[in-house]
Scaffold this motif. Sequence first.
Motif, PDB file in Angstrom:
ATOM      1  N   VAL A 122       0.859  -1.185   0.000  1.00  0.00           N
ATOM      2  CA  VAL A 122       0.000   0.000   0.000  1.00  0.00           C
ATOM      3  C   VAL A 122       0.896   1.237   0.000  1.00  0.00           C
ATOM      4  N   ALA A 123       0.567   2.207  -0.826  1.00  0.00           N
ATOM      5  CA  ALA A 123       1.311   3.466  -0.841  1.00  0.00           C
ATOM      6  C   ALA A 123       0.381   4.599  -1.252  1.00  0.00           C
ATOM      7  N   VAL A 124       0.578   5.757  -0.638  1.00  0.00           N
ATOM      8  CA  VAL A 124      -0.057   7.002  -1.074  1.00  0.00           C
ATOM      9  C   VAL A 124       0.994   7.772  -1.858  1.00  0.00           C
ATOM     10  N   ALA A 132       6.513   8.820  -2.381  1.00  0.00           N
ATOM     11  CA  ALA A 132       5.538   7.790  -2.048  1.00  0.00           C
ATOM     12  C   ALA A 132       5.607   7.516  -0.556  1.00  0.00           C
ATOM     13  N   TYR A 133       4.438   7.555   0.095  1.00  0.00           N
ATOM     14  CA  TYR A 133       4.326   7.271   1.523  1.00  0.00           C
ATOM     15  C   TYR A 133       3.901   5.807   1.643  1.00  0.00           C
ATOM     16  N   THR A 134       4.762   4.966   2.186  1.00  0.00           N
ATOM     17  CA  THR A 134       4.559   3.521   2.135  1.00  0.00           C
ATOM     18  C   THR A 134       4.213   2.952   3.505  1.00  0.00           C
ATOM     19  N   THR A 135       3.744   1.727   3.521  1.00  0.00           N
ATOM     20  CA  THR A 135       3.310   1.077   4.760  1.00  0.00           C
ATOM     21  C   THR A 135       4.434   1.032   5.788  1.00  0.00           C
ATOM     22  N   LEU A 136       4.101   1.377   7.014  1.00  0.00           N
ATOM     23  CA  LEU A 136       5.073   1.372   8.111  1.00  0.00           C
ATOM     24  C   LEU A 136       5.338  -0.048   8.609  1.00  0.00           C
ATOM     25  N   TYR A 137       6.585  -0.300   8.966  1.00  0.00           N
ATOM     26  CA  TYR A 137       6.985  -1.548   9.619  1.00  0.00           C
ATOM     27  C   TYR A 137       7.726  -1.187  10.905  1.00  0.00           C
ATOM     28  N   LYS A 138       7.412  -1.865  11.994  1.00  0.00           N
ATOM     29  CA  LYS A 138       8.110  -1.607  13.254  1.00  0.00           C
ATOM     30  C   LYS A 138       9.334  -2.497  13.407  1.00  0.00           C
TER      31      LYS A 138
END
Length: 370
Positions: A122-124, A132-138
């Motif tokens: 998923v990206a905005v 591109a603002y992409t899905t965060l991962y911790k």
Amino acid sequence: MIVMSRGRPRRKPIRRVVGAASVAALVLSGLSFATPAHAEGEVPILGQAWTTSNEDTAETRMDVVISVHGVRRVEGATMVYWSVGYTPDSTSGSDFRQLVMAFGSGSSLSPPRSGTEFMGDVAVIDLPGRKAYTTLYKGDTVYDCLCNTWTQILPEVPEPGTAYVNAAALPQIPGGMDTVTVRVAGQIIPDVPVEDGPMLPIAKEWPIPVGKGWPRVKTDAINDIEDPSAFIVPLTTHKVIEDSALSERSDAESRSLDLSADVLFEVDEATLSGKAKREIKAAAKTVKEADATGTLRVTGHTDSSGEAGYNQSLSTRRAESVAKALEPLLPSGVRLTTSGRGESEPIASNETDEGKTLNRRVTITLPKEQ
């Protein structure tokens, strides 16, 4: 339930708001437009795309619809709410793995990592800002995605005609962005409006069929991420040059020429093939037209197949072969350095043949001032 026409339309964006009591009308043929505002209990449809599982056969039909329901600003993050499901006329009994096989080639937008989650594709996309603002991962595994895994959001055997909801947490987007382009599950959804606050009501159980609520925002996990900006990546342009195996990528900081290793070399070889001469001449022409001076980097890359040590060695030797052939074709003021990166810097997913092909390359990077 989802209702749609019997044909196989592809990637038709839809803006429609339907009441929870009429979720049967969730998928419609053709185009329709409505305001993004919606009353409590209604299901917004801000864009859709149709695709087909790559396990579809003459005996089975596995049409899949992917819908974007919301892009929302919440405290500390941006949430993208979306759903996926088989169309009503798909073959019954197809399991969730086959549904996920419709997700395309995977995203090359996210920063390289050892583990990726299908539901995290998923990206905005901020086209004017080329980001591109992409899905965060911790963390660095598939289980660290700030989304829910496919085993959580999908039943073992998804029901044809039912879509299932997911959400992904992304870095905060700028306040002035009112509409965005969304990439989700390998599909591009343009002109999606941005709204404020989480989607309600919150569902209490998984999986969540469309119309039965929305996933909870994982605010605690968002706060655990030290540097959300690491998940904002530059958006590059990519074009093929002279209808050849040479392509160009550029962003705000650099310009690179990619030569396909599949054209330059035989499998597992570092000796240039008979086809390589034309591609290297095309690269030299592009460097000259750019008036490049100073030092250019020639870097070899492989896909993730095989041992990492072998890939590192192969990529280094391939870079050296290209540099040796390229150097005599360049102006005297241009110097070359070579290195190999093996499989460590992919530009596409290594989970597909298409992605692996893109990753097998030799890259010529022009100085930043060019």
